[in-house]
Design a protein around this motif. Structure first.
Motif, PDB file in Angstrom:
ATOM      1  N   LYS A   1       0.830  -1.213   0.000  1.00 44.57           N
ATOM      2  CA  LYS A   1       0.000   0.000   0.000  1.00 44.57           C
ATOM      3  C   LYS A   1       0.864   1.263   0.000  1.00 44.57           C
ATOM      4  O   LYS A   1       0.503   2.289  -0.598  1.00 44.57           O
ATOM      5  N   LYS A   2       2.014   1.234   0.673  1.00 44.42           N
ATOM      6  CA  LYS A   2       2.928   2.377   0.643  1.00 44.42           C
ATOM      7  C   LYS A   2       3.454   2.626  -0.764  1.00 44.42           C
ATOM      8  O   LYS A   2       3.580   3.765  -1.208  1.00 44.42           O
ATOM      9  N   GLU A   3       3.778   1.530  -1.460  1.00 41.32           N
ATOM     10  CA  GLU A   3       4.266   1.670  -2.835  1.00 41.32           C
ATOM     11  C   GLU A   3       3.167   2.189  -3.754  1.00 41.32           C
ATOM     12  O   GLU A   3       3.437   2.936  -4.693  1.00 41.32           O
ATOM     13  N   GLU A   4       1.921   1.794  -3.473  1.00 42.67           N
ATOM     14  CA  GLU A   4       0.804   2.274  -4.280  1.00 42.67           C
ATOM     15  C   GLU A   4       0.649   3.782  -4.169  1.00 42.67           C
ATOM     16  O   GLU A   4       0.301   4.466  -5.135  1.00 42.67           O
ATOM     17  N   LYS A   5       0.919   4.319  -2.978  1.00 45.11           N
ATOM     18  CA  LYS A   5       0.830   5.775  -2.789  1.00 45.11           C
ATOM     19  C   LYS A   5       1.936   6.494  -3.569  1.00 45.11           C
ATOM     20  O   LYS A   5       1.726   7.584  -4.089  1.00 45.11           O
ATOM     21  N   LYS A   6       3.107   5.871  -3.640  1.00 42.95           N
ATOM     22  CA  LYS A   6       4.214   6.478  -4.384  1.00 42.95           C
ATOM     23  C   LYS A   6       3.946   6.464  -5.888  1.00 42.95           C
ATOM     24  O   LYS A   6       4.299   7.389  -6.605  1.00 42.95           O
ATOM     25  N   LEU A   7       3.338   5.372  -6.355  1.00 42.68           N
ATOM     26  CA  LEU A   7       3.071   5.203  -7.776  1.00 42.68           C
ATOM     27  C   LEU A   7       1.569   5.165  -8.014  1.00 42.68           C
ATOM     28  O   LEU A   7       1.006   4.158  -8.423  1.00 42.68           O
ATOM     29  N   SER A   8       0.914   6.256  -7.731  1.00 43.35           N
ATOM     30  CA  SER A   8      -0.534   6.311  -7.904  1.00 43.35           C
ATOM     31  C   SER A   8      -0.874   6.094  -9.377  1.00 43.35           C
ATOM     32  O   SER A   8      -0.204   6.594 -10.282  1.00 43.35           O
ATOM     33  N   GLY A   9      -1.917   5.347  -9.617  1.00 45.63           N
ATOM     34  CA  GLY A   9      -2.296   5.043 -10.985  1.00 45.63           C
ATOM     35  C   GLY A   9      -1.701   3.753 -11.512  1.00 45.63           C
ATOM     36  O   GLY A   9      -1.955   3.375 -12.644  1.00 45.63           O
ATOM     37  N   HIS A  10      -0.894   3.087 -10.693  1.00 47.88           N
ATOM     38  CA  HIS A  10      -0.262   1.835 -11.124  1.00 47.88           C
ATOM     39  C   HIS A  10      -0.451   0.744 -10.071  1.00 47.88           C
ATOM     40  O   HIS A  10       0.443  -0.048  -9.835  1.00 47.88           O
ATOM     41  N   LYS A  11      -1.601   0.711  -9.435  1.00 46.40           N
ATOM     42  CA  LYS A  11      -1.839  -0.269  -8.383  1.00 46.40           C
ATOM     43  C   LYS A  11      -1.739  -1.698  -8.896  1.00 46.40           C
ATOM     44  O   LYS A  11      -1.179  -2.569  -8.235  1.00 46.40           O
ATOM     45  N   SER A  12      -2.303  -1.933 -10.077  1.00 40.72           N
ATOM     46  CA  SER A  12      -2.295  -3.299 -10.596  1.00 40.72           C
ATOM     47  C   SER A  12      -0.877  -3.763 -10.901  1.00 40.72           C
ATOM     48  O   SER A  12      -0.535  -4.924 -10.680  1.00 40.72           O
ATOM     49  N   GLU A  13      -0.039  -2.873 -11.399  1.00 41.46           N
ATOM     50  CA  GLU A  13       1.337  -3.246 -11.700  1.00 41.46           C
ATOM     51  C   GLU A  13       2.103  -3.575 -10.425  1.00 41.46           C
ATOM     52  O   GLU A  13       2.932  -4.484 -10.403  1.00 41.46           O
ATOM     53  N   ILE A  14       1.837  -2.846  -9.351  1.00 42.41           N
ATOM     54  CA  ILE A  14       2.483  -3.137  -8.070  1.00 42.41           C
ATOM     55  C   ILE A  14       2.049  -4.498  -7.564  1.00 42.41           C
ATOM     56  O   ILE A  14       2.859  -5.282  -7.056  1.00 42.41           O
TER      57      ILE A  14
END
Length: 548
Positions: free
Chosen positions: A30-43
């Motif tokens: 979830k922390k990485e999702e905040k850094k790369l907003s718009g790329h949740k599925s890729e994370i």
């Protein structure tokens, strides 16, 4: 025999630890999702492409070194007339990682792909790719079913509980932490599982070797005592089958989304290659304990143990020889550690298959075929639904333990026979393959595989190969028939593609059989597949507009 309460408690504690690590890893996701907003599925699918190299090494190794790997290696050594020489999984998986690092890291990472189906979708379009997607999806489902079935049998032997309890609980734990954190949860739990597997198995080995009922394995390696020598040998007529098994284990691995998911999760090509090479070494190290345990089982006088006569092999329990050895040749507290090792191996394989299948479904089917404008939230929801469905289907199939071999056939055999030629063509012969050739090759390969039959399932071949025949009442292929099918499929793709190009040039076929007017491409800045109108040709055999 009463339920093994200490063993059951140890399994529960292990599951709680794994679940806790999965929840912790989901926070990191979830922390990485905040850094790369718009790329949740890729994370969720490839961990944001910044996975720590050590984590990457552990999760890559754990994906291949699962329950089937350690149980199967011990089983094949224990079976009379087989032995160490027939333990092809350690050889094949080690070569698989080396080949993957040498030849497939750079092609798949070069265009920022997310799944193995991305390059197929880019070149051949959504319809044909959807057909090629089916073997990959089924292989993951049957992978889950096969591993869970093996776990259920193991738990019933050691803990004396109904196998379906172990199957349901294990599947539930794997589904939950995979749902929560995607690639991060799978990767970090794999680290703990692999470490626990390695330590537990090596901890059990000395106790098995020192059992008073077990003879010196160095003597029984080449001398018959209680059973055939465990080193085994290859008869002249079996060389083709042995080669077939080794090549299947070696090359089928480069067709699985689970493999590419891990090398795409690293930050650089160098780290991805290091991951493959180190994983190859770890595969060998982790194969040693089950090999020793299988050799010890061959060297054991089972009449002197508390195991009910006749021997495990005569009772048809050769597949469970590793847990049987842990239970009857070790002190109870040692066998508990062995239970943890097997459980860890199984869990590390299940989560990989769940994530692999759900990634393909959410990205390459839902997003790129049915709903190109899908939001990241939609893709994530579909991915989670797929994780749940694949887990439940695999769990249901695993209850039919009599069909475990069917699962293995569909998971490994079809991927080798049908998908291996496709993967080689998409990466190394893109200018010599087109939609017509790929579809023809797939159809020919599938037809041949069905016509060859499967003797282990009692399905006789419709097309007998030279030198094949009935041996001891069982029909036996003496030639490497799976490899023959794979090569025929590969050659068919190239020849049919060339033929289609010539027919199009002469105006006998429409140009659409070769390439798409609307091409779906994966951009470096955005991992979603977008429709791009292009006039360029996907097949270099045809002249491009610019050349005119």
């Amino acid at each position: 025999m009463a339920v093994n309460v200490p063993g059951l408690l140890s399994v529960v504690v292990f599951y709680l630890i794994i679940l806790a690590i999965g929840i912790w890893a989901s926070r990191k996701s979830k922390k990485e999702e905040k850094k790369l907003s718009g790329h949740k599925s890729e994370i969720a699918m490839v961990g944001g492409r910044n996975l720590n190299i050590w984590v990457s090494i552990f999760t890559t190794t754990a994906t291949w070194v699962g329950g089937g790997y350690i149980l199967g290696s011990a089983e094949v050594i224990y079976i009379p007339n087989k032995g160490l020489i027939w333990a092809t999984a350690p050889i094949g998986y080690t070569l698989n990682f080396i080949i993957g690092g040498l030849f497939f890291v750079e092609p798949i990472r070069g265009k920022n792909y997310v799944t193995i189906m991305d390059p197929f979708q880019e070149k051949y379009g959504k319809t044909l790719t959807s057909i090629l997607f089916i073997p990959s999806l089924l292989s993951d489902i049957f992978w889950v079913a096969c591993v869970l079935a093996a776990l259920g049998g193991t738990m019933s032997v050691i803990l004396d509980i109904p196998s379906y309890y172990a199957v349901v609980i294990s599947a539930a734990v794997a589904i939950v932490y995979t749902l929560l954190g995607g690639m991060y949860s799978v990767a970090y739990t794999d680290v703990i599982q692999l470490i626990f597997m390695l330590l537990s198995l090596w901890f059990c080995v000395p106790f098995i070797l020192m059992s008073p009922t077990t003879a010196d394995i160095s003597f029984t390696a080449v001398n018959k005592l209680y059973q055939a020598p465990w080193l085994g040998r290859i008869n002249t007529e079996d060389i083709g089958l042995w080669m077939d098994d080794v090549l299947l284990m070696t090359l089928s691995g480069v067709c699985y989304q689970a493999f590419y998911q891990r090398i795409l999760a690293t930050a650089t090509d160098k780290q991805a290659k290091i991951t493959c090479y180190v994983s190859a070494v770890l595969c060998v190290i982790l194969a040693i304990p089950p090999v020793i345990i299988g050799a010890a089982a061959v060297s054991t006088d089972w009449n002197q143990t508390s195991f009910d006569l006749p021997t495990p092999y005569e009772q048809g329990k050769a597949g469970m020889i590793l847990p049987i050895s842990l239970q009857y040749l070790c002190p109870s507290y040692v066998s508990i550690a062995g239970i943890g090792a097997i459980t860890a191996a199984v869990m590390s394989s299940i989560d990989s298959a769940l994530l692999s299948a759900s990634s393909l479904c959410a990205r390459n089917i839902y997003k790129n075929v049915f709903r190109k404008t899908a939001s990241e939230w939609e893709i994530m929801c579909v991915m989670k639904v797929c994780i749940l469905l694949v887990g439940c289907i695999g769990m249901g199939l695993s209850m039919t333990t009599a069909s475990v071999y069917v699962f293995w056939i569909l998971s490994g055999d079809l991927m080798y026979s049908l998908m291996c030629p496709q993967v080689f063509c998409i990466f190394y012969f893109p200018s010599h393959s087109n939609r017509f050739g790929v579809a023809t090759g797939f159809g020919v390969g599938l037809l041949l595989r069905c016509l060859m039959g499967e003797t282990h399932l009692g399905i006789p071949p419709v097309i007998p190969l030279p030198g094949s025949g009935v041996v001891n009442g069982v029909y036996k292929h003496l030639l490497p028939f799976r490899t023959i099918i794979m090569l025929v499929c590969f050659i068919t793709i190239l020849l049919a593609s060339r033929l289609a190009s010539l027919l199009v040039r002469r105006g006998l076929l429409p140009e659409q059989v070769l390439h798409l007017k609307v091409r779906q491409a994966v951009t470096l800045k955005d991992t979603a597949l977008n429709e791009l109108i292009e006039d360029s040709n996907l097949n270099t055999d045809l002249p491009s507009p610019s050349s005119n």
